[in-house]
Scaffold this motif. Structure first.
Motif, PDB file in Angstrom:
ATOM      1  N   LYS A 173      32.256  -9.324 -24.433  1.00 12.77           N
ATOM      2  CA  LYS A 173      33.585  -9.841 -24.076  1.00 12.77           C
ATOM      3  C   LYS A 173      33.803  -9.967 -22.576  1.00 12.77           C
ATOM      4  CE  LYS A 173      35.823  -7.891 -28.198  1.00 12.77           C
ATOM      5  NZ  LYS A 173      36.887  -6.964 -28.677  1.00 12.77           N
ATOM      6  N   GLY A 174      33.011  -9.263 -21.792  1.00 14.70           N
ATOM      7  CA  GLY A 174      33.242  -9.250 -20.356  1.00 14.70           C
ATOM      8  C   GLY A 174      34.349  -8.270 -20.015  1.00 14.70           C
ATOM      9  N   MET A 175      35.200  -8.614 -19.048  1.00 11.24           N
ATOM     10  CA  MET A 175      36.255  -7.724 -18.593  1.00 11.24           C
ATOM     11  C   MET A 175      37.381  -7.637 -19.610  1.00 11.24           C
ATOM     12  SD  MET A 175      36.365  -8.513 -14.519  1.00 11.24           S
ATOM     13  CE  MET A 175      34.823  -8.556 -13.600  1.00 11.24           C
ATOM     14  N   THR A 176      37.896  -6.419 -19.795  1.00 15.87           N
ATOM     15  CA  THR A 176      38.953  -6.196 -20.784  1.00 15.87           C
ATOM     16  C   THR A 176      40.226  -5.712 -20.082  1.00 15.87           C
ATOM     17  OG1 THR A 176      38.039  -3.979 -21.218  1.00 15.87           O
ATOM     18  CG2 THR A 176      37.300  -5.778 -22.646  1.00 15.87           C
ATOM     19  N   ASN A 177      40.647  -4.488 -20.338  1.00 12.10           N
ATOM     20  CA  ASN A 177      41.907  -3.998 -19.776  1.00 12.10           C
ATOM     21  C   ASN A 177      41.755  -3.608 -18.310  1.00 12.10           C
ATOM     22  OD1 ASN A 177      40.170  -1.957 -20.993  1.00 12.10           O
ATOM     23  ND2 ASN A 177      41.699  -0.449 -20.312  1.00 12.10           N
ATOM     24  N   LYS A 178      42.804  -3.897 -17.537  1.00 10.17           N
ATOM     25  CA  LYS A 178      42.786  -3.564 -16.112  1.00 10.17           C
ATOM     26  C   LYS A 178      43.001  -2.069 -15.926  1.00 10.17           C
ATOM     27  CE  LYS A 178      44.700  -4.913 -11.619  1.00 10.17           C
ATOM     28  NZ  LYS A 178      45.624  -5.814 -10.895  1.00 10.17           N
ATOM     29  N   LEU A 179      42.168  -1.462 -15.035  1.00 11.45           N
ATOM     30  CA  LEU A 179      42.210  -0.022 -14.815  1.00 11.45           C
ATOM     31  C   LEU A 179      42.746   0.368 -13.445  1.00 11.45           C
ATOM     32  CD1 LEU A 179      38.668   0.824 -16.239  1.00 11.45           C
ATOM     33  CD2 LEU A 179      40.862   0.997 -17.436  1.00 11.45           C
ATOM     34  N   GLY A 180      42.599  -0.513 -12.477  1.00 15.43           N
ATOM     35  CA  GLY A 180      43.039  -0.162 -11.132  1.00 15.43           C
ATOM     36  C   GLY A 180      42.794  -1.291 -10.151  1.00 15.43           C
ATOM     37  N   GLU A 181      43.106  -1.026  -8.887  1.00 16.04           N
ATOM     38  CA  GLU A 181      42.897  -2.028  -7.854  1.00 16.04           C
ATOM     39  C   GLU A 181      42.809  -1.353  -6.493  1.00 16.04           C
ATOM     40  OE1 GLU A 181      47.517  -3.367  -7.059  1.00 16.04           O
ATOM     41  OE2 GLU A 181      46.251  -4.609  -8.342  1.00 16.04           O
ATOM     42  N   ALA A 182      42.226  -2.066  -5.544  1.00  7.19           N
ATOM     43  CA  ALA A 182      42.094  -1.550  -4.186  1.00  7.19           C
ATOM     44  C   ALA A 182      42.409  -2.661  -3.197  1.00  7.19           C
ATOM     45  CB  ALA A 182      40.687  -1.027  -3.952  1.00  7.19           C
ATOM     46  N   THR A 183      43.009  -2.269  -2.082  1.00  4.62           N
ATOM     47  CA  THR A 183      43.288  -3.195  -0.989  1.00  4.62           C
ATOM     48  C   THR A 183      42.484  -2.744   0.224  1.00  4.62           C
ATOM     49  OG1 THR A 183      45.530  -3.601  -1.811  1.00  4.62           O
ATOM     50  CG2 THR A 183      45.063  -4.207   0.480  1.00  4.62           C
ATOM     51  N   ILE A 184      41.730  -3.664   0.802  1.00  5.13           N
ATOM     52  CA  ILE A 184      40.881  -3.377   1.956  1.00  5.13           C
ATOM     53  C   ILE A 184      41.445  -4.115   3.164  1.00  5.13           C
ATOM     54  CG2 ILE A 184      38.528  -3.428   2.861  1.00  5.13           C
ATOM     55  CD1 ILE A 184      38.883  -1.754   0.291  1.00  5.13           C
ATOM     56  N   THR A 185      41.721  -3.376   4.234  1.00  9.26           N
ATOM     57  CA  THR A 185      42.301  -3.983   5.432  1.00  9.26           C
ATOM     58  C   THR A 185      41.603  -3.466   6.691  1.00  9.26           C
ATOM     59  OG1 THR A 185      43.998  -2.244   5.580  1.00  9.26           O
ATOM     60  CG2 THR A 185      44.577  -4.247   4.355  1.00  9.26           C
ATOM     61  N   ASP A 186      41.902  -4.121   7.808  1.00  8.21           N
ATOM     62  CA  ASP A 186      41.436  -3.714   9.137  1.00  8.21           C
ATOM     63  C   ASP A 186      39.921  -3.472   9.159  1.00  8.21           C
ATOM     64  OD1 ASP A 186      41.702  -3.175  11.820  1.00  8.21           O
ATOM     65  OD2 ASP A 186      42.157  -1.047  11.542  1.00  8.21           O
ATOM     66  N   ILE A 187      39.157  -4.452   8.710  1.00 11.73           N
ATOM     67  CA  ILE A 187      37.693  -4.359   8.724  1.00 11.73           C
ATOM     68  C   ILE A 187      37.216  -4.588  10.152  1.00 11.73           C
ATOM     69  CG2 ILE A 187      35.552  -5.303   7.803  1.00 11.73           C
ATOM     70  CD1 ILE A 187      37.212  -6.303   5.381  1.00 11.73           C
ATOM     71  N   THR A 188      36.533  -3.591  10.721  1.00 17.56           N
ATOM     72  CA  THR A 188      36.159  -3.631  12.140  1.00 17.56           C
ATOM     73  C   THR A 188      34.720  -3.159  12.336  1.00 17.56           C
ATOM     74  OG1 THR A 188      38.458  -3.095  12.724  1.00 17.56           O
ATOM     75  CG2 THR A 188      36.784  -2.848  14.452  1.00 17.56           C
ATOM     76  N   PHE A 189      33.943  -3.922  13.085  1.00 19.49           N
ATOM     77  CA  PHE A 189      32.593  -3.496  13.421  1.00 19.49           C
ATOM     78  C   PHE A 189      32.619  -2.598  14.650  1.00 19.49           C
ATOM     79  CE2 PHE A 189      31.281  -7.335  10.988  1.00 19.49           C
ATOM     80  CZ  PHE A 189      30.371  -6.716  10.141  1.00 19.49           C
ATOM     81  N   LEU A 190      31.701  -1.622  14.673  1.00 19.45           N
ATOM     82  CA  LEU A 190      31.572  -0.697  15.789  1.00 19.45           C
ATOM     83  C   LEU A 190      30.160  -0.821  16.367  1.00 19.45           C
ATOM     84  CD1 LEU A 190      33.114   2.458  14.050  1.00 19.45           C
ATOM     85  CD2 LEU A 190      34.321   0.752  15.406  1.00 19.45           C
ATOM     86  N   ASN A 191      30.055  -0.828  17.698  1.00 20.35           N
ATOM     87  CA  ASN A 191      28.752  -0.969  18.341  1.00 20.35           C
ATOM     88  C   ASN A 191      28.032   0.360  18.492  1.00 20.35           C
ATOM     89  OD1 ASN A 191      29.002  -3.792  18.674  1.00 20.35           O
ATOM     90  ND2 ASN A 191      30.246  -3.494  20.517  1.00 20.35           N
ATOM     91  N   GLU A 192      28.778   1.446  18.538  1.00 17.02           N
ATOM     92  CA  GLU A 192      28.185   2.772  18.691  1.00 17.02           C
ATOM     93  C   GLU A 192      28.836   3.731  17.702  1.00 17.02           C
ATOM     94  OE1 GLU A 192      25.673   3.419  20.586  1.00 17.02           O
ATOM     95  OE2 GLU A 192      25.596   1.496  21.644  1.00 17.02           O
ATOM     96  N   GLU A 193      28.072   4.713  17.224  1.00 14.52           N
ATOM     97  CA  GLU A 193      28.644   5.700  16.308  1.00 14.52           C
ATOM     98  C   GLU A 193      29.272   6.877  17.043  1.00 14.52           C
ATOM     99  OE1 GLU A 193      25.766   8.666  14.416  1.00 14.52           O
ATOM    100  OE2 GLU A 193      24.473   6.897  14.655  1.00 14.52           O
TER     101      GLU A 193
END
Length: 281
Positions: A246-266
């Motif tokens: 059937k593939g995807m059935t009932n919805k279980l949750g969700e996530a929002t991803i924001t402020d994606i930023t690359f860093l040059n040094e750890e």
């Protein structure tokens, strides 16, 4: 004189036939030694069909450009089962060898490449391992598909949002990571080969009994892609139950991803802070 010419002609014909036979034998020997492309590969040195499938996903997600960056951070707000599961900032090396999660309640999780630490010592460690490695794997999945121990099998087309998507099943060799019995069914966009969804099971802690996980697969659906330095990232994740037929059935949750930023040094991001305790994983 006439007989001499006839004799010479016979010698030349025998010589030519012998040379032709030797060349044929040589060609046959080389043919027998010629390596055959595995998994239905096509052409001399061509990638196999499944290797090409994985490569196309990596190219769609600009893996080479992604890995040129040292680290990346993003904010994640995750609801599961109608409840807030995680609200915080996640920082990771682009090869996922080190991870840090700073939660809004001011607790921290740090993986320094060898051990996991929780700060402060009094913070709740329930689900720490799941939070540390699951969300970062979902975020970095397009860049982890060819890791050591991965095994692939091309699947059939499956509908997603009313459109057929090519699928493939990802499994792992025994001893790979701490949950080698996990598996994923990858869905790729028919237009640009990007990773659009993945069904999966979570077997960590099952002590070898995967029946419960197998009976209740879930799926993540990647949506609302945005470009950061020319690299596409899904800013909305939706979680569903999943069935093979059937593939995807009932919805279980969700996530929002924001402020994606690359860093040059750890820097000192992944250093163990004061008042931290090691978590046995």
């Amino acid at each position: 004189m006439k007989h001499s010419w006839i004799l010479l002609l016979i010698i030349l014909m025998v010589s030519c036939n012998q040379t032709k036979k030797e060349k044929t034998t040589e060609t046959e020997d080389k043919s027998e030694m010629m390596p055959v492309e595995p998994n239905e590969g096509i052409g001399d040195g061509a990638l196999s069909i499944i290797d090409n499938y994985v490569k196309s996903i990596e190219q769609a997600h600009k893996k080479e450009a992604f890995l040129k960056h040292k680290a990346i951070s993003f904010n994640a707000t995750i609801f599961f089962g109608g409840k807030l599961h995680l609200d915080g900032k996640i920082t990771m090396l682009t090869n996922a060898s080190k991870i840090r999660i700073d939660k809004k309640d001011e607790s921290k999780l740090i993986y320094n490449g060898e051990k996991v630490f929780l700060c402060p010592k009094t913070a709740n460690d329930k689900g720490a391992r799941f939070d540390m490695f699951t969300w970062t794997y979902f975020f970095g999945m397009p860049y982890k598909l060819n890791d050591p121990g991965t095994q692939w099998e091309l699947g059939s087309n499956k509908a997603l949002d009313g459109v057929d998507h090519q699928t493939a099943k990802l499994t792992f060799e025994p001893g790979t990571g701490d949950a080698p019995d996990d598996w994923y069914v990858i869905y790729t966009d028919p237009n640009n080969n990007s990773l659009k969804a993945a069904a999966y099971i979570v077997t960590f802690g099952s002590a070898g009994d995967t029946s419960k996980a197998e009976a209740d697969p879930h799926a993540i659906h990647y949506k609302d892609f945005t470009l950061v330095d020319g690299i596409p990232f899904a800013t909305k994740w939706e979680f569903f139950g999943w069935k093979e037929d059937k593939g995807m059935t009932n919805k279980l949750g969700e996530a929002t991803i924001t402020d994606i930023t690359f860093l040059n040094e750890e820097g000192t991001i992944f250093d163990t802070p004061d008042n931290a305790k090691e978590i046995n994983m």
